[in-house]
Scaffold this motif. Sequence first.
Motif, short mmCIF file in Angstrom:
data_model
loop_
_atom_site.label_atom_id
_atom_site.label_comp_id
_atom_site.label_asym_id
_atom_site.label_seq_id
_atom_site.Cartn_x
_atom_site.Cartn_y
_atom_site.Cartn_z
N ALA A 192 0.85 -1.18 -0.03
CA ALA A 192 0.02 0.04 -0.06
C ALA A 192 0.70 1.28 0.16
O ALA A 192 0.47 2.41 -0.66
N ALA A 193 2.01 1.14 0.58
CA ALA A 193 2.95 2.28 0.50
C ALA A 193 3.42 2.84 -0.97
O ALA A 193 3.49 3.93 -1.24
N GLU A 245 -9.79 13.88 -28.07
CA GLU A 245 -9.13 13.24 -27.07
C GLU A 245 -9.00 14.06 -25.75
O GLU A 245 -8.88 15.30 -25.71
N GLN A 246 -9.26 13.27 -24.80
CA GLN A 246 -9.06 13.96 -23.54
C GLN A 246 -8.05 13.34 -22.58
O GLN A 246 -7.99 11.96 -22.26
N LEU A 247 -6.93 13.92 -21.88
CA LEU A 247 -6.25 13.35 -21.15
C LEU A 247 -6.74 13.10 -19.73
O LEU A 247 -7.37 13.83 -19.00
N SER A 248 -6.85 11.74 -19.21
CA SER A 248 -7.10 11.30 -17.85
C SER A 248 -5.77 11.07 -17.11
O SER A 248 -4.92 10.39 -17.65
N PHE A 249 -6.17 10.64 -15.93
CA PHE A 249 -5.13 10.08 -14.95
C PHE A 249 -5.61 9.73 -13.62
O PHE A 249 -6.95 9.88 -13.49
N GLN A 250 -4.89 9.03 -12.83
CA GLN A 250 -5.40 8.32 -11.69
C GLN A 250 -4.57 8.87 -10.62
O GLN A 250 -3.27 8.36 -10.47
N PRO A 251 -5.24 9.56 -9.74
CA PRO A 251 -4.49 10.07 -8.50
C PRO A 251 -4.62 9.12 -7.28
O PRO A 251 -5.35 8.30 -7.41
N THR A 252 -3.67 9.19 -6.34
CA THR A 252 -3.46 8.14 -5.31
C THR A 252 -3.39 8.83 -4.10
O THR A 252 -2.87 10.00 -4.08
N PHE A 253 -3.48 8.27 -3.13
CA PHE A 253 -3.49 8.85 -1.58
C PHE A 253 -3.30 7.89 -0.64
O PHE A 253 -3.72 6.60 -0.82
N GLY A 254 -2.33 7.88 0.26
CA GLY A 254 -2.21 6.89 1.42
C GLY A 254 -1.51 7.35 2.67
O GLY A 254 -1.21 8.77 2.69
N PHE A 275 -5.48 4.60 -0.99
CA PHE A 275 -6.90 4.87 -1.78
C PHE A 275 -6.37 5.33 -2.97
O PHE A 275 -5.82 6.42 -3.18
N THR A 276 -6.79 4.46 -4.04
CA THR A 276 -6.40 4.68 -5.19
C THR A 276 -7.23 4.91 -6.52
O THR A 276 -7.12 4.79 -7.59
N VAL A 278 -6.65 -0.29 -0.25
CA VAL A 278 -5.71 -1.47 0.01
C VAL A 278 -5.04 -1.19 1.26
O VAL A 278 -4.62 -0.10 1.73
N PHE A 279 -5.09 -2.19 1.87
CA PHE A 279 -4.05 -2.53 3.26
C PHE A 279 -2.94 -3.40 3.19
O PHE A 279 -3.01 -4.49 2.64
N SER A 280 -1.82 -3.02 3.80
CA SER A 280 -0.77 -4.00 3.89
C SER A 280 0.02 -3.82 5.17
O SER A 280 0.08 -2.82 5.80
N LEU A 281 0.78 -5.05 5.42
CA LEU A 281 1.51 -5.28 6.91
C LEU A 281 2.76 -5.61 6.41
O LEU A 281 3.19 -6.31 5.72
N LYS A 282 3.83 -4.99 7.27
CA LYS A 282 4.92 -5.27 7.13
C LYS A 282 5.73 -5.41 8.47
O LYS A 282 5.70 -4.50 9.18
N LEU A 283 6.41 -6.44 8.66
CA LEU A 283 7.03 -6.95 9.82
C LEU A 283 8.61 -6.75 9.90
O LEU A 283 9.20 -7.54 8.74
N ASP A 284 9.41 -6.11 10.55
CA ASP A 284 10.86 -6.20 10.76
C ASP A 284 11.37 -7.07 11.68
O ASP A 284 10.74 -6.96 12.96
N PHE A 285 12.06 -8.20 11.66
CA PHE A 285 12.35 -9.11 12.38
C PHE A 285 13.34 -8.55 13.56
O PHE A 285 13.46 -9.04 14.58
N SER A 286 13.57 -7.35 13.58
CA SER A 286 14.48 -6.58 14.50
C SER A 286 13.84 -6.49 15.95
O SER A 286 14.24 -6.28 16.96
N MET A 287 12.34 -6.30 15.71
CA MET A 287 11.68 -6.20 16.73
C MET A 287 11.81 -7.50 17.73
O MET A 287 11.54 -7.26 19.04
#
Length: 356
Positions: A35-36, A308-317, A331-332, A345-354
């Motif tokens: 998600a980042a 023709e018209q230019l379109s794009f996809q904005p994203t936020f997180g 949020f895409t 979209v949700f995601s999880l990341k674990l660093d084993f240093s914890m």
Amino acid sequence: MKTNLTALFILLSTLVFSQAVRKYSNEFMTIGVDAAALGMSNAVTSHSSDVNSGYWNPAGLLKLEDNQLALMHSSYFANIANYDYIAYAMPLDRQSAVGISLIRFAVDDILNTTQLIDDEGNINYDRISLFSTADYGLTFSYARALPLQGLNYGVNAKVIRRIIGDFASSWGFGLDAGIQFESNNNWKFGIMARDITTTFNAWAIDEEEFATVQDAVEGQNQELPETTEITIPKLQIGISKLVDFNYDYTLLTAFNLNVRFEENNDIISTSIASINPALGFEFGYIDMVYLRAGMGNFQNEMQIDNTEQLSFQPTFGVGFKYSGIQIDYAFTDIGDQSVALYSNVFSLKLDFSMFR
């Protein structure tokens, strides 16, 4: 009842027969993970530096300081399809690192009504069965530092498995390669070449099972599709810079050029290649809270009046990291600027240093 049978046949025809169209092969592998990254419109080729680098640019695995695990889930098409991702990576030493990841994109529990009516015209609901159509991508990643300081490279070996119930299945194999370079003043550069050898998929089709669909839908007698497909190479070129403000605040700006060797509706398109830019920002506070935004998927869309018209996809997180645990949200699909396949979209990341 005929509607159900027709829908089933259309689904199978779409999933199987489209494989002969080269540019749509294995598209599930280009959706994106983490998600980042999605919150920055996927403009992460140059600075990706965690377990998710196995997908975005394997050269970034060299930045790992400890083992990491990543998970992500997203639903598509009003929760009809599910997209799941898991990855694990670890440094081998100061000069090399490895990773492994698995992507699954699937529609489960599809009704198979081809056997609902027997040869005598009797309806038996016990003859209804369920099947799934699923795509799997297993990636093995390796990264290593080059003699030039700040320059790293990485490679991916991919195994693709695609299954359409008992009707058809395929195996595919391909390679990716990427490099990253970091200068002394926090400028970062990256190149990711996907499917550099072209990814080949070989299909095995059960003719008897496939024939049941054609027999169930009147007037359908199409030939079986080709048994081989390929995925053409793609190129991603990125540049980014991280700026610190008073030690507590950071601003990361990233820019990507996504190149496909085909002609399509991208903002820059020729008979040889098309180029689509992506721009992403990440504002960080004390390396704990992050706000992200981006713009990508610029398309020249044809209007009703043939203009023709230019379109794009904005994203936020947004993201939150504490003691080796990072949770990100993206949020895409903002407003009416795009027809994105997903929104949350949700995601999880674990660093084993914890754990140390």
